[in-house]
Every structure is written in C-alpha cells, then in structure tokens.
Design a protein around this motif. Structure first.
Motif, short mmCIF file in Angstrom:
data_model
loop_
_atom_site.label_atom_id
_atom_site.label_comp_id
_atom_site.label_asym_id
_atom_site.label_seq_id
_atom_site.Cartn_x
_atom_site.Cartn_y
_atom_site.Cartn_z
N ARG A 160 26.65 -19.26 5.55
CA ARG A 160 26.08 -18.77 4.43
C ARG A 160 27.40 -17.96 3.76
O ARG A 160 28.34 -17.90 4.38
N PRO A 161 27.01 -17.95 2.54
CA PRO A 161 28.43 -17.18 1.61
C PRO A 161 28.51 -15.95 2.26
O PRO A 161 27.86 -15.22 2.63
N LEU A 162 29.70 -15.34 2.26
CA LEU A 162 30.18 -14.02 2.47
C LEU A 162 30.19 -13.25 1.08
O LEU A 162 31.10 -13.71 0.16
N ARG A 163 29.81 -12.10 1.04
CA ARG A 163 29.70 -11.12 -0.23
C ARG A 163 30.39 -9.86 -0.07
O ARG A 163 30.41 -9.47 1.02
N PRO A 164 30.94 -9.26 -1.20
CA PRO A 164 31.79 -8.13 -1.08
C PRO A 164 30.72 -7.13 -0.38
O PRO A 164 29.48 -6.98 -0.65
N GLY A 165 30.96 -6.38 0.52
CA GLY A 165 30.27 -5.33 1.35
C GLY A 165 29.82 -5.74 2.75
O GLY A 165 29.37 -4.84 3.65
N ASP A 166 29.94 -6.85 2.82
CA ASP A 166 29.54 -7.70 4.34
C ASP A 166 30.37 -6.96 5.19
O ASP A 166 31.63 -7.06 5.20
N GLU A 167 29.88 -6.38 6.42
CA GLU A 167 30.62 -5.98 7.38
C GLU A 167 30.70 -7.30 8.57
O GLU A 167 29.84 -7.88 8.94
N ILE A 168 31.92 -7.49 8.97
CA ILE A 168 32.32 -8.76 9.93
C ILE A 168 32.35 -8.46 11.01
O ILE A 168 33.18 -7.29 11.63
N THR A 169 31.78 -9.11 12.04
CA THR A 169 31.88 -8.83 13.51
C THR A 169 31.95 -10.46 14.14
O THR A 169 31.74 -11.35 13.43
N PHE A 170 32.68 -10.59 15.19
CA PHE A 170 32.97 -11.66 15.86
C PHE A 170 33.10 -11.73 17.29
O PHE A 170 33.45 -10.63 17.93
N ASP A 171 32.96 -12.91 17.94
CA ASP A 171 32.79 -13.00 19.21
C ASP A 171 33.80 -14.43 19.39
O ASP A 171 33.61 -15.28 18.45
N ALA A 172 34.44 -14.59 20.35
CA ALA A 172 35.12 -16.06 20.47
C ALA A 172 35.38 -16.32 22.19
O ALA A 172 35.21 -15.30 23.00
N VAL A 173 35.28 -17.50 22.31
CA VAL A 173 35.24 -18.21 23.66
C VAL A 173 36.42 -19.22 23.79
O VAL A 173 36.79 -19.94 22.85
N VAL A 174 37.01 -19.35 24.97
CA VAL A 174 37.83 -20.64 25.15
C VAL A 174 36.96 -21.78 25.44
O VAL A 174 36.44 -21.79 26.38
N GLU A 175 37.09 -22.72 24.50
CA GLU A 175 36.36 -23.78 24.53
C GLU A 175 36.87 -24.80 25.11
O GLU A 175 35.85 -25.45 26.06
N SER A 176 38.29 -25.24 25.35
CA SER A 176 38.92 -26.05 26.11
C SER A 176 40.13 -25.88 26.44
O SER A 176 40.80 -25.42 25.61
#
Length: 329
Positions: free
Chosen positions: A111-127
């Motif tokens: 989905r598009p990101l718009r001004p004001g969006d608060e960003i969070t993230f998680d990451a995993v070791v895939e391989s």
C-alpha cells in the motif's frame, strides 16, 4: 556448492551453527525515526531525478522505492537489532568472514505510504547460504526479511541480502598493478579542502592538536567543523582539544577501486572520540582484517608527504599507546 566447500562445512560444523539462526528475529519492534514526510520525499526525488506528480502536492504519496529509507538507523545505528542477529554476525566474524558487501534486495509494495504515516517494522533471518566462493572471496550469504507497517497495517516487505566473506587473494598481476611506485613518481594524496569554516582545525593538525568545536551558547561539541551550532543555531564558538582516546564505532575495508596514492586493502574507521564526537580516519597499527568495532584506538599524526600531515588512529592492543605525534611519520 562444490564438493570441496561441502566437505569444509561438514568438517568444521559452522554451517549447522549458522543454519540454526534461520527463522530467528533480526530486528524486533523497530520504529522509524521519523514519520513519512514531504521534505524527505522531496530530497529523495531530487536525488533520483524523479519528477512524478504523485510525489508532490497535498495528496502526495512516497515513492515505493523509499520503503527502506523510513526504517534506516542513520549514523547512530540500529537500536532495534536483535541479540540473535548480532550473534550470527559475530559467528561469521570469528570464522574469518570479516568483510561484508550488500548484494541485492527485493521489495514488495502492498500500500502507498503517505505523509504522517508512523512506520514500525520487524525483521527475521530468512536464510543463510552454504559456504560459497565468489570473485570477492569465500563466505556465506545472509538474507533478512523485513515487514514494514504503517499504522499497524502491512505496507511492504523488504528482503536484503549480504555476503559475509574472507577476501580472495589478489592475482599476482593485480598486485603488481597497484604496487606503490617509487617515491619520486608516486602521486600525492588528495589535499584537504581548507576554507574559512575549517581552517582552525587544520591549523591545529599542523601543531599536532585535534581541535573540536564547542558552541559558546549551549556548550555542545561538534565535529566536523561547521559555521553554526546544530543544536541551538548560535554562531559563536570556541574549541577544546581532544585527549586522543577513542574506539572504532564502525569501519570499512577499501579493496577497490585502486587509487594510485593509496595501497589497498586498508581500513577506514568511524572513530568515536572519548569526548563524544565522531570522525573518519584511517586505522593503523594492525592488519586491515583485524580491525573490529569497539576496538580502542589512540590518536597520532602521520606524515603523508613533505607538505601534508594527517590525524590517524592507532589500534591499542597491548600496553600504553603512543601519544599524539609519537607514531608514524
């Protein structure tokens, strides 16, 4: 994977230990340092030469390819990396795979990101790949997958792959091509750009003093030298002399391209001084592949040619380090 590489992995058991990190978190509950915002979108578009109207005006969206930009840690680094990911990289370092190069990334936009969006993230070791031999050297590919969310909603996925490797020995003809020439013919190192804003720093170097600017209004130290304070905007300042102690905050090892005035490979460090500011300089006194993050270093001044002397940092391994001016000339 060749039979020789497979046998090597089986003998030392390293690959089994690396493989155990697949599926473990690489970053947990990360947060973007800034909400999606128009100034960053504008800078990105100017740098990329992208004039698409969708990225301007009151209904602007962020270019999809900015996905990773909203999650980056900046100079202060990633505070959200997991202990497991640090262990994985440490295991590779301990096995001699101390160099790193980013090889590729894959992104999926939901989905598009718009001004004001608060960003969070998680990451995993895939391989983690089996041991591979490339033109750069031998090592393992590590792939992480990051799920990027805006307001809790999945906005995109970013897969990032690096190669942690031990550099291959250069062929004899390549070594000859970058061997230093006789001193009379050797090209000079590039000259620093000295202007009215940093002339005092270079005057200090000439006197074997590493000077740091200090804001006269709020007392904030700053480096590199600037005409005004980033914290309070004041234009008045004085200086303090660095004591010379520091640690390697980050570093790179330069292999390519070869420059006539330099002898690769060599380590370039981002040094965190005891006073709290950071500067970029060479790390000397140890082989390039022995430089480590957190390594203590000590300032000294190195004469490059008859006209130029530069501050460098000597690794402190055993015993007291040489003080400024007591090292290489």
């Amino acid at each position: 994977m060749s039979g020789e590489e497979r046998a090597h992995d089986a003998r030392d058991g390293l690959y089994d230990r690396l493989k155990a990190y697949e599926g473990k978190p690489a970053a947990i509950a990360g947060r973007g340092k800034d909400p999606v915002n128009l100034p960053m979108i504008r800078h990105w578009c100017e740098a990329m030469g992208d004039a698409h109207p969708a990225y301007r005006g009151p209904d602007a969206v962020a270019p999809p390819t900015m996905l990773q930009a909203w999650t980056m840690g900046g100079l202060s680094g990633h505070q959200d990396r997991s202990e497991a990911y640090g262990e994985l990289l440490g295991l590779l370092d301990g096995a001699g795979y101390t160099s790193v190069v980013a090889t590729d990334c894959e992104q999926e936009y939901l989905r598009p990101l718009r001004p004001g969006d608060e960003i969070t993230f998680d990451a995993v070791v895939e391989s983690v790949s089996p041991r591979k031999t490339t033109k750069l050297g031998t090592g393992h590919f590590v792939t992480t997958r990051m799920d990027v969310r805006a307001g809790g909603e999945l906005a995109g996925t970013h897969r990032f792959r690096i190669l942690k490797y031990a550099p291959a020995a250069r062929p004899a003809e390549a070594v000859e091509a970058v061997e230093p020439v006789e001193s009379a013919e050797r090209p000079r190192r590039p000259r620093p750009v000295v202007n009215r804003d940093n002339a005092g720093f270079w005057e200090g170097v000439a006197a074997h003093r590493l000077l740091i600017q200090r804001c006269a209004a709020c007392g904030t130290l700053r480096f590199p030298w600037l005409p005004g304070c980033n914290d309070c905007g004041a234009g008045e300042w004085d200086t303090v002399e660095a004591g010379g102690e520091g640690t390697v905050h980050s570093y790179v090892v330069m292999h390519h391209p070869p420059f006539p005035a330099f002898d690769p490979p060599y380590a370039v460090g981002l040094i965190e001084l005891a006073e709290g500011v950071r500067m970029i300089s060479n790390v000397v006194g140890v082989p390039y592949d022995k430089v480590r993050i957190g390594m203590p270093v000590r300032l000294e001044f190195q004469r490059v040619d008859e006209e130029l002397e530069l501050p460098v940092f000597r690794a402190v391994e055993d015993g007291p380090a040489a003080g400024p001016g007591e090292g290489e000339r």
